[in-house]
Design a protein around this motif. Structure first.
Motif, mmCIF file in Angstrom:
data_model
loop_
_atom_site.group_PDB
_atom_site.id
_atom_site.type_symbol
_atom_site.label_atom_id
_atom_site.label_comp_id
_atom_site.label_asym_id
_atom_site.label_seq_id
_atom_site.Cartn_x
_atom_site.Cartn_y
_atom_site.Cartn_z
ATOM 1 N N LEU A 136 0.830 -1.205 0.000
ATOM 2 C CA LEU A 136 0.000 0.000 0.000
ATOM 3 C C LEU A 136 0.865 1.256 0.000
ATOM 4 N N VAL A 137 1.903 1.271 0.811
ATOM 5 C CA VAL A 137 2.814 2.420 0.851
ATOM 6 C C VAL A 137 3.404 2.672 -0.533
ATOM 7 N N ASP A 138 3.837 1.619 -1.206
ATOM 8 C CA ASP A 138 4.424 1.786 -2.540
ATOM 9 C C ASP A 138 3.418 2.335 -3.537
ATOM 10 N N ARG A 139 2.185 1.840 -3.472
ATOM 11 C CA ARG A 139 1.166 2.305 -4.425
ATOM 12 C C ARG A 139 0.809 3.776 -4.179
ATOM 13 N N ILE A 140 0.686 4.165 -2.905
ATOM 14 C CA ILE A 140 0.366 5.560 -2.618
ATOM 15 C C ILE A 140 1.538 6.467 -3.001
ATOM 16 N N ARG A 141 2.750 5.998 -2.799
ATOM 17 C CA ARG A 141 3.913 6.783 -3.240
ATOM 18 C C ARG A 141 3.837 7.058 -4.737
ATOM 19 N N GLN A 142 3.488 6.065 -5.522
ATOM 20 C CA GLN A 142 3.395 6.247 -6.968
ATOM 21 C C GLN A 142 2.321 7.271 -7.322
ATOM 22 N N VAL A 143 1.191 7.221 -6.602
ATOM 23 C CA VAL A 143 0.093 8.155 -6.868
ATOM 24 C C VAL A 143 0.516 9.586 -6.565
ATOM 25 N N VAL A 144 1.078 9.823 -5.376
ATOM 26 C CA VAL A 144 1.403 11.205 -5.002
ATOM 27 C C VAL A 144 2.545 11.752 -5.858
ATOM 28 N N ARG A 145 3.449 10.901 -6.291
ATOM 29 C CA ARG A 145 4.507 11.365 -7.180
ATOM 30 C C ARG A 145 3.949 11.761 -8.541
ATOM 31 N N ALA A 146 3.004 10.970 -9.057
ATOM 32 C CA ALA A 146 2.402 11.292 -10.357
ATOM 33 C C ALA A 146 1.628 12.601 -10.287
ATOM 34 N N ILE A 147 0.875 12.806 -9.205
ATOM 35 C CA ILE A 147 0.097 14.030 -9.044
ATOM 36 C C ILE A 147 1.016 15.236 -8.861
ATOM 37 N N THR A 148 2.074 15.051 -8.104
ATOM 38 C CA THR A 148 3.036 16.141 -7.898
ATOM 39 C C THR A 148 3.646 16.583 -9.223
ATOM 40 N N ARG A 149 4.062 15.615 -10.045
ATOM 41 C CA ARG A 149 4.677 15.952 -11.339
ATOM 42 C C ARG A 149 3.687 16.658 -12.252
ATOM 43 N N GLU A 150 2.440 16.213 -12.244
ATOM 44 C CA GLU A 150 1.442 16.783 -13.148
ATOM 45 C C GLU A 150 1.089 18.217 -12.771
ATOM 46 N N PHE A 151 0.929 18.473 -11.467
ATOM 47 C CA PHE A 151 0.440 19.786 -11.033
ATOM 48 C C PHE A 151 1.532 20.650 -10.401
ATOM 49 N N HIS A 152 2.744 20.122 -10.316
ATOM 50 C CA HIS A 152 3.880 20.856 -9.731
ATOM 51 C C HIS A 152 3.564 21.315 -8.308
ATOM 52 N N LEU A 153 3.040 20.399 -7.510
ATOM 53 C CA LEU A 153 2.682 20.695 -6.128
ATOM 54 C C LEU A 153 3.924 20.968 -5.292
ATOM 55 N N VAL A 154 3.779 21.859 -4.325
ATOM 56 C CA VAL A 154 4.869 22.150 -3.390
ATOM 57 C C VAL A 154 4.320 22.157 -1.966
ATOM 58 N N GLY A 155 5.226 22.028 -0.999
ATOM 59 C CA GLY A 155 4.842 22.053 0.397
ATOM 60 C C GLY A 155 4.170 20.762 0.822
ATOM 61 N N VAL A 156 3.428 20.807 1.938
ATOM 62 C CA VAL A 156 2.715 19.621 2.399
ATOM 63 C C VAL A 156 1.317 19.601 1.788
ATOM 64 N N ASN A 157 0.864 18.410 1.439
ATOM 65 C CA ASN A 157 -0.407 18.201 0.763
ATOM 66 C C ASN A 157 -1.039 16.915 1.272
ATOM 67 N N GLY A 158 -2.333 16.767 0.994
ATOM 68 C CA GLY A 158 -3.023 15.536 1.334
ATOM 69 C C GLY A 158 -3.816 15.020 0.157
ATOM 70 N N ILE A 159 -4.126 13.736 0.204
ATOM 71 C CA ILE A 159 -4.977 13.139 -0.815
ATOM 72 C C ILE A 159 -5.959 12.203 -0.136
ATOM 73 N N ASP A 160 -7.229 12.291 -0.517
ATOM 74 C CA ASP A 160 -8.253 11.370 -0.024
ATOM 75 C C ASP A 160 -8.402 10.243 -1.037
ATOM 76 N N PHE A 161 -8.575 9.013 -0.543
ATOM 77 C CA PHE A 161 -8.762 7.899 -1.461
ATOM 78 C C PHE A 161 -9.620 6.821 -0.817
ATOM 79 N N ILE A 162 -10.190 5.987 -1.660
ATOM 80 C CA ILE A 162 -10.912 4.798 -1.225
ATOM 81 C C ILE A 162 -10.039 3.584 -1.508
ATOM 82 N N LEU A 163 -9.903 2.726 -0.522
ATOM 83 C CA LEU A 163 -9.190 1.466 -0.701
ATOM 84 C C LEU A 163 -10.239 0.367 -0.820
#
Length: 389
Positions: free
Chosen positions: A227-254
């Motif tokens: 799960l940690v690996d999958r969430i890491r992939q998600v937040v990295r993809a979102i960061t690259r797409e939107f150029h996010l900076v600082g601390v952020n959160g993401i809501d998800f359904i497992l």
């Protein structure tokens, strides 16, 4: 540097800022103006100073005349980029820019990003007059400017989709959140937590957020690592797409082993103080560093055995009066009303915390703490006075 923190509730990030040891002067504007916020810094409150209901635009009015060099924002200003821009008044914004907020908080843009990255996502419908709506799918009606579960409801056949709302496929799974630091190109996952939604034990209903439990939730080492690996992939993809900076959160359904991201909260989130408590990371410092391109040297998987850490917001089951905030503060309760403050039914009273070796122990302690808060508020000050003696 003088830093203004603004949003619905500034206490969590302001407390992190004070505990960071960094020599920044903190001033806040929020709605509640909590007792414990007043112990931390200078503040202005929409509720107390303006005697007005919450509206993001009133934060502009409340911050007028304050001296500061930079702005940080918390919920729910991610939904109001123009308010962020006006509040900043041309000064530095420590976090995602108004332009980024407009993109990442747009459901169409966000879900297109997920699809292009090969990440599972629920179906959505934006059209106010959906044709041939598939009611073999259960739909949620969500505000475009969502936050804390407010305004979310099941969409039934025959219901109109009002302006300012969209439909999202309801997924029968477990609600989770993840928090991460981002430098515009890469991201560091800081924590994964179960979201407590609509729990009657805390006086909440429907889809209302009422707390979080941080930790592995009893999963095995291999399952947690996956799960940690999958969430890491998600937040990295979102960061690259939107150029996010600082601390952020993401809501998800497992759902089973599939992660379905629902939305990004591109700012400080409610579960981040649990990360501070559990893992020793100062979120305020982490945020500043990430905004300057420095991610923490942190591996979440190393904390498999740290246990579970929880917080719960207790909502009032009926009208009540709050007493002795200092006594509750010394017991670790936060987001406290002032002495003698009237709390209307359905409104938040305060926030309790707990920890346990596992999810069940942590949750049960939260339930007991919430029950004590409610009981004490409903039975005058005798209970507290006896314990003072």
């Amino acid at each position: 540097m003088d830093i203004l923190i603004g949003g619905v509730s500034a206490r969590g990030l302001a407390e992190s800022a004070v505990q960071s040891g960094l020599r920044h002067r903190i001033v806040t504007v929020d709605y509640f103006g909590d007792f414990d916020l007043g112990l931390l810094c200078t503040y202005r409150s929409i509720k107390r100073d303006l005697n007005l209901p919450y509206d993001p635009g009133y934060l502009i009015q409340a911050s007028a005349g304050l001296t500061f060099d930079a702005l940080m924002y918390v919920a729910n200003l991610e939904n109001y980029p123009s308010v962020v821009e006006v509040m900043a008044g041309g000064k530095q914004i420590l976090g995602n820019s108004p332009t980024v907020l407009g993109l990442v908080r747009d459901p169409v843009t966000f879900f297109e990003c997920l699809t292009n990255a090969g990440i599972s996502a629920p179906k959505i419908i934006i059209d106010s007059e959906p044709l041939d709506l598939d009611f073999s799918i259960r739909w949620l009606r969500k505000p475009l400017r969502s936050g804390g579960g407010h305004g979310i409801a099941i969409h039934l056949p025959g219901d109109r989709l009002e302006t300012g709302f969209f439909l999202q496929e309801y997924l029968d799974g477990l609600p989770y959140g993840a928090v991460f630091a981002a430098d515009g190109r890469d991201a560091c996952l800081l924590g994964i937590s179960e979201q407590l939604i609509g729990r009657t034990e805390f006086g909440a209903d429907d889809f209302r957020y009422c707390g979080s439990i941080l930790g592995p939730m009893g999963t095995g080492q291999a399952e947690w690592g996956d799960l940690v690996d999958r969430i890491r992939q998600v937040v990295r993809a979102i960061t690259r797409e939107f150029h996010l900076v600082g601390v952020n959160g993401i809501d998800f359904i497992l759902k089973g082993k599939t992660v379905y991201p629902l939305e990004v909260n591109p700012r400080y989130t409610a579960s981040m103080e649990l990360v501070e408590w559990a893992y020793g990371l100062n979120i305020f410092k982490t945020h500043l560093d990430a905004c300057q391109g420095r991610l923490p040297d942190f591996d979440l998987f190393a904390y498999l055995d740290a246990g579970c850490f929880g917080k719960a917001i207790r909502f009032a089951s009926r009208d009540m009066i709050f007493h002795d905030p200092r006594w509750w503060f010394d017991r670790g309760v936060r987001d406290l009303p002032l002495e003698g403050e009237q709390i209307a039914q359905g409104k938040p009273i305060c926030t309790a915390f707990s920890r346990g070796h596992n999810r069940s122990e942590c949750y049960n302690r939260l339930v007991r703490a919430a029950a004590e808060i409610e009981w004490t508020c409903l039975h005058t000050t005798t209970h507290i006075e006896q314990q003072h003696a």
